[in-house]
Design an enzyme around this catalytic site. Structure first.
Site, mmCIF file in Angstrom:
data_model
loop_
_atom_site.group_PDB
_atom_site.id
_atom_site.type_symbol
_atom_site.label_atom_id
_atom_site.label_comp_id
_atom_site.label_asym_id
_atom_site.label_seq_id
_atom_site.Cartn_x
_atom_site.Cartn_y
_atom_site.Cartn_z
ATOM 1 N N SER A 1 0.824 -1.210 0.000
ATOM 2 C CA SER A 1 0.000 0.000 0.000
ATOM 3 C C SER A 1 0.852 1.251 0.000
ATOM 4 O O SER A 1 0.333 2.351 -0.109
ATOM 5 C CB SER A 1 -0.882 0.005 1.238
ATOM 6 N N CYS A 2 2.176 1.128 0.172
ATOM 7 C CA CYS A 2 2.974 2.344 0.387
ATOM 8 C C CYS A 2 3.903 2.713 -0.765
ATOM 9 O O CYS A 2 3.768 3.791 -1.337
ATOM 10 C CB CYS A 2 3.785 2.202 1.670
ATOM 11 N N PHE A 3 4.871 1.829 -1.108
ATOM 12 C CA PHE A 3 5.890 2.236 -2.088
ATOM 13 C C PHE A 3 5.274 2.740 -3.398
ATOM 14 O O PHE A 3 5.589 3.854 -3.831
ATOM 15 C CB PHE A 3 6.875 1.101 -2.388
#
Ligand code: NAD
Length: 423
Positions: free
Chosen positions: A263-265
């Site tokens: 969900s982040c990078f």
């Protein structure tokens, strides 16, 4: 201390439960009723190692509600941990942040005591001062840094190791503007024995993006070099072992494979690209990081095609669906483009993941989900290793064709035909 946590997902729940373990009292606020009920019944709504044990151990120190006012009036600090997903154009979607800010402000209207609001969600530099602050001020009729404190405290935990990461962080970054807020957060984090960096608010926001952008860059760099190594018949893992021994470089995150998900990078790199462009910059490196990452899972397909040119009707086994081991999170998992491609080509996909099959079946109901990794091996013509779950190190791969995106040593040794993506 008494703390409320708005948004009880991967970050909010872990933050709250870890802070409860440190002796604080926590009220979780979420808009998802199922999540609230699960938390109150000590059922973790996500899979994360040690989470259930810590919830059970600290059951008298937290509860969940959908009532902002109750949460704000009965606590002194509020962490905002709602999602900041990408919009279709890659820029950050701040709808949840805005609605949480408004709700926090409305609840603060009823409160006379000083209250500290901490943005833990990942937000693009400027968001806290230009969006969160005016919304809370407008709805609370109070003035930031005087009537209420406002701060940014980015979270660096990794899913799959979230509890350990929260409890033993490499560093804690806090962006503040007023001494009172700084003092309150300093007190909260006093038990943590790690470097603590106090900055201004937008610098703290930027530190989070730059950390993720750098790690993502390291992975795409490893993959690009890994692709060249593969063509040269060189094992990129040995190359990066040699490179990582240089103390200026550091060996971690040099694991070439099929790219990063989660969900982040992807979302954070894309949001930083958008912000840079908005400012008139052309962030060429960051754009290439995403481009390499998007192509990388299809390297597996290229290798698969060496052995099976026509995929129609072929049984292709997929080991691992989560974006990384030890989580049930499939957001941006590399399994998604791979399975999508296989299905489009008419292959029959047989898949197993220890934790992520429920989430994956919501988007790919047509896949055959089996009860064990052994069943994938037994039922498939070719096996693709997509996530490096530890249990895949214990399977019997003998006599099989294996295309490995994550370097499972046992498969390397045993498979009849073995292809590693970058080795
Ligand atoms: P998530 O989607 O798992 O959880 C977000 C939660 O917020 C959900 O439970 C949702 O129901 C709730 N929510 C949304 N709007 C709300 C509102 N107005 N009021 C109350 N609850 C609301 O998200 P996550 O993965 O925990 O990420 C949260 C933030 O932390 C994001 O900004 C993310 O970039 C950042 N972050 C995530 C990780 C990670 O590994 N997941 C690590 C570091 C930082």
């Amino acid at each position: 201390m008494k703390i409320s946590v708005i948004g009880s997902g991967y970050v909010g729940l872990v933050t709250g439960i870890c802070l409860a373990e440190m002796g604080n009292d926590i009220i979780f606020v979420d808009k998802d009723e199922d999540k609230i009920n699960n938390i109150n019944n000590l059922i973790p709504p996500i899979y994360e190692k040690k989470l259930k044990e810590l919830m059970t151990k600290n059951k008298n120190k937290f509860y969940a509600t959908n009532n902002y006012e109750e949460a704000i009036l009965n606590t002194e600090i509020t962490f905002i941990c709602v999602g900041t997903p990408p919009k279709p154009d890659g820029s950050i979607d701040l709808e949840y942040i805005k609605s949480a800010s408004r709700n926090v402000g409305e609840a603060l209207l009823e409160k006379d005591d000083f209250h500290t609001v901490v943005v833990k969600s990942t937000v693009i530099p400027g968001t806290t001062e230009n969006i969160v602050k005016p919304l809370i001020e407008k709805t609370s009729k109070k003035i930031a840094f005087k009537d209420f404190g406002l701060s940014v405290n980015p979270e660096f935990l990794r899913e799959g190791n979230a509890i350990n990461d929260f409890m033993s962080p490499d560093r804690i970054v806090v962006g503040t503007h007023d001494d009172k807020t700084k003092h309150i957060l300093d007190r909260l984090y006093r038990p943590f024995n790690c470097p603590k960096l106090f900055t201004d608010i937008k610098t703290a926001e930027m530190i989070k993006y730059v950390s993720n952008a750098f790690l993502a860059t390291k992975i795409s760099f490893a993959n690009e070099i890994g692709n060249v190594c593969k063509k040269l018949n060189i094992d990129s893992y040995i190359v990066f072992r040699g490179v990582g021994l240089d103390h200026r470089i550091n060996p971690s995150f040099f694991k070439a494979g099929i790219g990063f998900g989660g969900s982040c990078f992807p979302k954070d790199v894309k949001a930083l690209i958008k912000k840079a462009e908005e400012l008139g910059e052309d962030p060429k490196i960051l754009k290439s990081v995403i481009e390499v990452n998007e192509k990388q899972p299809l390297k597996m397909i290229e290798l698969l095609r060496k052995y099976i040119s026509n995929l129609t009707g072929k049984k292709i086994g997929v080991l691992g669906l989560a974006f990384k081991p030890d989580t049930d999170d499939i957001r941006e998992s590399r399994a998604i483009p791979i399975v999508k491609y296989l299905l489009k080509e008419g292959a029959k996909v047989v898949a197993y993941d220890p934790k992520a099959m429920n989430n994956f079946s919501n988007i790919f109901p047509q896949v055959e989900y089996v009860d064990s990794a052994k069943d994938v091996i037994a039922k498939s013509d070719v096996i693709l290793i997509v996530t490096d779950w530890k249990e895949f190190e214990e399977l019997d791969y003998s006599g099989k064709i294996v295309i490995d995106g994550r370097r499972i040593e046992k498969a390397m040794k045993e498979a009849k035909i073995y292809e590693g993506v970058c080795w």
